[in-house]
Design a protein around this motif. Structure first.
Motif, short mmCIF file in Angstrom:
data_model
loop_
_atom_site.label_atom_id
_atom_site.label_comp_id
_atom_site.label_asym_id
_atom_site.label_seq_id
_atom_site.Cartn_x
_atom_site.Cartn_y
_atom_site.Cartn_z
N PHE A 49 -51.28 -73.07 35.33
CA PHE A 49 -50.68 -73.13 36.66
C PHE A 49 -50.18 -71.77 37.15
CE2 PHE A 49 -50.26 -77.34 34.73
CZ PHE A 49 -50.97 -78.08 35.65
N PRO A 50 -51.06 -70.79 37.32
CA PRO A 50 -50.61 -69.46 37.74
C PRO A 50 -49.97 -69.44 39.13
CG PRO A 50 -53.01 -69.60 37.78
CD PRO A 50 -52.51 -70.85 37.11
N GLU A 51 -50.43 -70.26 40.05
CA GLU A 51 -49.85 -70.28 41.40
C GLU A 51 -48.42 -70.83 41.37
OE1 GLU A 51 -51.32 -68.75 43.90
OE2 GLU A 51 -52.98 -68.33 42.54
N LEU A 52 -48.21 -71.89 40.62
CA LEU A 52 -46.87 -72.45 40.49
C LEU A 52 -45.95 -71.46 39.78
CD1 LEU A 52 -44.81 -74.74 40.79
CD2 LEU A 52 -45.77 -75.78 38.72
N GLU A 53 -46.45 -70.79 38.75
CA GLU A 53 -45.65 -69.78 38.05
C GLU A 53 -45.25 -68.66 39.01
OE1 GLU A 53 -44.38 -69.55 34.98
OE2 GLU A 53 -45.13 -71.52 34.42
N LYS A 54 -46.18 -68.21 39.86
CA LYS A 54 -45.86 -67.17 40.85
C LYS A 54 -44.76 -67.64 41.80
CE LYS A 54 -50.37 -65.85 41.58
NZ LYS A 54 -51.45 -65.41 42.45
N PHE A 55 -44.88 -68.89 42.26
CA PHE A 55 -43.89 -69.42 43.19
C PHE A 55 -42.52 -69.52 42.52
CE2 PHE A 55 -41.47 -72.81 45.19
CZ PHE A 55 -41.39 -72.30 46.48
N LEU A 56 -42.47 -70.01 41.29
CA LEU A 56 -41.20 -70.13 40.59
C LEU A 56 -40.59 -68.76 40.30
CD1 LEU A 56 -41.94 -73.10 38.19
CD2 LEU A 56 -40.63 -73.13 40.34
N ASP A 57 -41.42 -67.77 40.02
CA ASP A 57 -40.94 -66.40 39.83
C ASP A 57 -40.34 -65.88 41.14
OD1 ASP A 57 -40.64 -63.89 38.36
OD2 ASP A 57 -42.22 -63.15 39.70
N PHE A 58 -41.02 -66.12 42.26
CA PHE A 58 -40.49 -65.76 43.58
C PHE A 58 -39.14 -66.43 43.81
CE2 PHE A 58 -39.95 -67.45 47.88
CZ PHE A 58 -39.78 -66.28 48.61
N TRP A 59 -39.05 -67.70 43.45
CA TRP A 59 -37.79 -68.46 43.62
C TRP A 59 -36.66 -67.77 42.86
CZ3 TRP A 59 -37.36 -73.55 45.93
CH2 TRP A 59 -36.07 -74.08 45.86
N HIS A 60 -36.90 -67.46 41.59
CA HIS A 60 -35.87 -66.82 40.75
C HIS A 60 -35.44 -65.47 41.31
CE1 HIS A 60 -35.54 -69.61 37.43
NE2 HIS A 60 -36.86 -69.67 37.33
N ARG A 61 -36.41 -64.67 41.81
CA ARG A 61 -36.10 -63.33 42.29
C ARG A 61 -35.44 -63.33 43.67
NH1 ARG A 61 -40.30 -61.06 43.82
NH2 ARG A 61 -41.89 -62.54 43.25
N THR A 62 -35.76 -64.31 44.52
CA THR A 62 -35.41 -64.22 45.93
C THR A 62 -34.36 -65.21 46.41
OG1 THR A 62 -37.70 -63.54 46.29
CG2 THR A 62 -36.43 -64.10 48.23
N LEU A 63 -34.37 -66.43 45.91
CA LEU A 63 -33.52 -67.48 46.45
C LEU A 63 -32.25 -67.66 45.62
CD1 LEU A 63 -36.32 -70.05 47.30
CD2 LEU A 63 -35.30 -68.32 48.78
N ASP A 64 -31.21 -68.13 46.29
CA ASP A 64 -29.90 -68.27 45.65
C ASP A 64 -29.73 -69.57 44.86
OD1 ASP A 64 -29.02 -65.83 46.56
OD2 ASP A 64 -28.20 -66.66 48.41
N GLY A 65 -30.46 -70.62 45.21
CA GLY A 65 -30.28 -71.92 44.56
C GLY A 65 -30.90 -71.95 43.18
#
Length: 93
Positions: A49-65
């Protein structure tokens, strides 16, 4: 969707991509005891799941929740036995 988008999706499916849906539960930044749900969907490749991994990495780096949990489902829409390449068509009248 336009024709180009339709062809792009078909190309991904022929390369083995399937539709992945993730239910992402996260804590509200201002009220950590409250949970919120976000639904993400994209074509992705199992089992890594490379696309999901990329999205979750974006979440960790960018979003506060902060993430609480992630549930996902994956379905290949075109299997190897469902697609055949035709080299010609015979028309009988």
């Amino acid at each position: 969707m336009g024709h180009a988008a339709d062809h792009a999706e078909l190309d991904l499916q022929l390369k083995g991509y399937g539709l992945t849906t993730a239910e992402i539960t996260y804590r509200m930044p201002d009220s950590p005891s409250l949970l919120q749900t976000y639904v993400w969907q994209a074509y992705d490749l199992a089992p890594h799941f490379p696309e999901l991994e990329k999205f979750l990495d974006f979440w960790h780096r960018t979003l506060d929740g902060p993430l609480h949990s992630v549930r996902y489902a994956h379905q290949r829409l075109i299997g190897p036995s469902e697609w055949r390449n035709l080299s010609g068509v015979w028309r009988l009248q």
